[in-house]
Design a protein around this motif. Structure first.
Motif, PDB file in Angstrom:
ATOM      1  N   ASP A 214     -47.615  40.694  -0.028  1.00 18.13           N
ATOM      2  CA  ASP A 214     -46.459  41.046   0.694  1.00 18.13           C
ATOM      3  C   ASP A 214     -45.186  40.396  -0.396  1.00 18.13           C
ATOM      4  O   ASP A 214     -45.305  39.330  -0.983  1.00 18.13           O
ATOM      5  N   VAL A 215     -44.122  40.791   0.301  1.00 19.49           N
ATOM      6  CA  VAL A 215     -42.664  40.746  -0.031  1.00 19.49           C
ATOM      7  C   VAL A 215     -42.024  39.354   0.679  1.00 19.49           C
ATOM      8  O   VAL A 215     -42.011  39.711   2.047  1.00 19.49           O
ATOM      9  N   ASP A 216     -41.980  38.620   0.038  1.00 20.41           N
ATOM     10  CA  ASP A 216     -41.684  37.335   0.326  1.00 20.41           C
ATOM     11  C   ASP A 216     -39.917  37.495   1.510  1.00 20.41           C
ATOM     12  O   ASP A 216     -38.895  38.125   0.582  1.00 20.41           O
ATOM     13  N   PRO A 217     -40.335  37.388   1.938  1.00 23.31           N
ATOM     14  CA  PRO A 217     -39.019  37.780   3.283  1.00 23.31           C
ATOM     15  C   PRO A 217     -37.448  37.272   3.457  1.00 23.31           C
ATOM     16  O   PRO A 217     -36.824  37.922   3.755  1.00 23.31           O
ATOM     17  N   THR A 218     -37.612  36.225   2.085  1.00 21.98           N
ATOM     18  CA  THR A 218     -36.350  36.014   1.831  1.00 21.98           C
ATOM     19  C   THR A 218     -35.625  36.414   1.342  1.00 21.98           C
ATOM     20  O   THR A 218     -33.868  36.076   0.933  1.00 21.98           O
ATOM     21  N   PHE A 219     -36.011  36.866   0.717  1.00 22.17           N
ATOM     22  CA  PHE A 219     -35.087  37.691  -0.149  1.00 22.17           C
ATOM     23  C   PHE A 219     -34.598  39.717   0.343  1.00 22.17           C
ATOM     24  O   PHE A 219     -33.630  40.000   0.442  1.00 22.17           O
ATOM     25  N   PHE A 220     -34.742  39.696   1.441  1.00 19.66           N
ATOM     26  CA  PHE A 220     -33.612  40.668   2.646  1.00 19.66           C
ATOM     27  C   PHE A 220     -33.245  39.459   3.511  1.00 19.66           C
ATOM     28  O   PHE A 220     -33.655  40.392   4.785  1.00 19.66           O
ATOM     29  N   GLY A 221     -33.249  37.943   3.758  1.00 19.59           N
ATOM     30  CA  GLY A 221     -32.221  37.615   4.490  1.00 19.59           C
ATOM     31  C   GLY A 221     -33.672  37.281   5.746  1.00 19.59           C
ATOM     32  O   GLY A 221     -32.266  37.136   6.859  1.00 19.59           O
ATOM     33  N   GLU A 222     -34.356  37.705   5.831  1.00 22.27           N
ATOM     34  CA  GLU A 222     -35.158  36.584   6.781  1.00 22.27           C
ATOM     35  C   GLU A 222     -36.463  35.417   6.510  1.00 22.27           C
ATOM     36  O   GLU A 222     -37.130  35.723   5.494  1.00 22.27           O
ATOM     37  N   GLU A 223     -36.696  34.638   7.948  1.00 26.13           N
ATOM     38  CA  GLU A 223     -37.960  33.551   7.201  1.00 26.13           C
ATOM     39  C   GLU A 223     -38.975  34.530   8.490  1.00 26.13           C
ATOM     40  O   GLU A 223     -38.862  35.114   8.636  1.00 26.13           O
ATOM     41  N   PRO A 224     -40.237  33.632   6.972  1.00 22.83           N
ATOM     42  CA  PRO A 224     -41.848  34.640   7.649  1.00 22.83           C
ATOM     43  C   PRO A 224     -42.339  34.082   9.163  1.00 22.83           C
ATOM     44  O   PRO A 224     -41.972  32.986   8.913  1.00 22.83           O
ATOM     45  N   ILE A 225     -42.368  35.666   9.321  1.00 21.78           N
ATOM     46  CA  ILE A 225     -43.055  35.632  10.545  1.00 21.78           C
ATOM     47  C   ILE A 225     -44.382  34.631  10.661  1.00 21.78           C
ATOM     48  O   ILE A 225     -45.449  35.041   9.631  1.00 21.78           O
TER      49      ILE A 225
END
Length: 246
Positions: free
Chosen positions: A75-86
């Motif tokens: 999976d792509v780390d969501p911090t790279f699109f401005g979100e925290e991981p769910i």
């Protein structure tokens, strides 16, 4: 001269008590064989687990190849699109994301062609300013197909509709029967990209660049089907041809 096609590597990490004895950088054999069959020369680009790439390193790497292929992976780390991981997110690899995003940006800047598969289309979209569903089943209200298929990975399980006026349609026609091994997907396409294929439930299955032929990405895995479904080989032949003409 045959064009050189670079594949970004994934990292197999040994979690046993024998430290560093079984760690390995790898890329899918089926992709390497498809590139060779298409007339290209594959090379694998590993990333560092301890340091982020610097600009000079990325520039030197991009000089090595004529085309870039972004395979599937974690999976792509969501911090790279401005979100925290769910809670439903799977394994991520921050260093791999940072390396691939830097590589994508430089490859785009020098106008070398890129083809992306599964995670590849996702990380490319993020590198260009788009967003992802971290988990389709919990975040996409229209989700209605099992995109993380239970069938063996080389078996197709659902159809995709392809835009008639797209470069993808020139390769496959107006529809295709594809495999499906993902739970993340493109949510908001980045500027400069257009949606050219969707599943029946609306999940984005392919993107391509709007103003040129520099990028094509699909959510399925043609590398596992091209030996039987011959039309899926067109992606690798197309990348090699674009790289040779660049």
């Amino acid at each position: 001269m045959k064009p050189i096609i670079a594949l970004t590597a994934d990292s197999l990490i040994d979690h046993s008590a024998v430290i560093n004895q079984h760690d390995a950088d790898m890329a899918p054999t089926a992709i390497k064989e498809a590139i060779v069959a298409a007339g290209g020369i594959p090379i694998i680009l590993p990333f560092s687990l301890t340091t982020e790439p610097d600009e000079a390193q990325i520039n030197q790497l991009v000089d090595l190849f004529d085309g870039l292929l972004l395979p599937g992976g974690p999976d792509v780390d969501p911090t790279f699109f401005g979100e925290e991981p769910i809670p439903q997110i799977g394994r991520t690899a921050y260093r791999k994301d940072a390396f691939e995003i830097a590589l994508i940006k430089k490859t785009r800047a020098v106008h070398k062609p890129i083809f992306a598969i599964c995670r590849g289309i996702q990380v490319y979209n993020v590198a260009c300013g788009g967003t992802l569903y971290q988990d389709l089943a919990t975040q996409d209200t229209a989700y209605a197909i099992r995109h993380a298929q239970a069938a063996p990975g080389n078996f197709p399980t659902h159809h995709v509709r392809i835009a008639q006026d797209s470069r993808l349609a020139k390769l496959l026609g107006n529809s295709s029967y594809v495999n499906s091994r993902h739970h993340q997907a493109v949510k908001q396409p980045a500027p400069g990209l257009r949606v050219v294929a969707q599943a029946a439930d609306g999940v984005i299955e392919a993107l391509e660049s709007i103003n040129d032929d520099s990028f094509l990405g699909v959510q399925w895995h043609p590398e596992n089907m091209w030996q039987v479904q011959k039309e899926q080989f067109a992606f690798f032949a197309d990348l090699v041809a674009r790289a040779a003409a660049n």
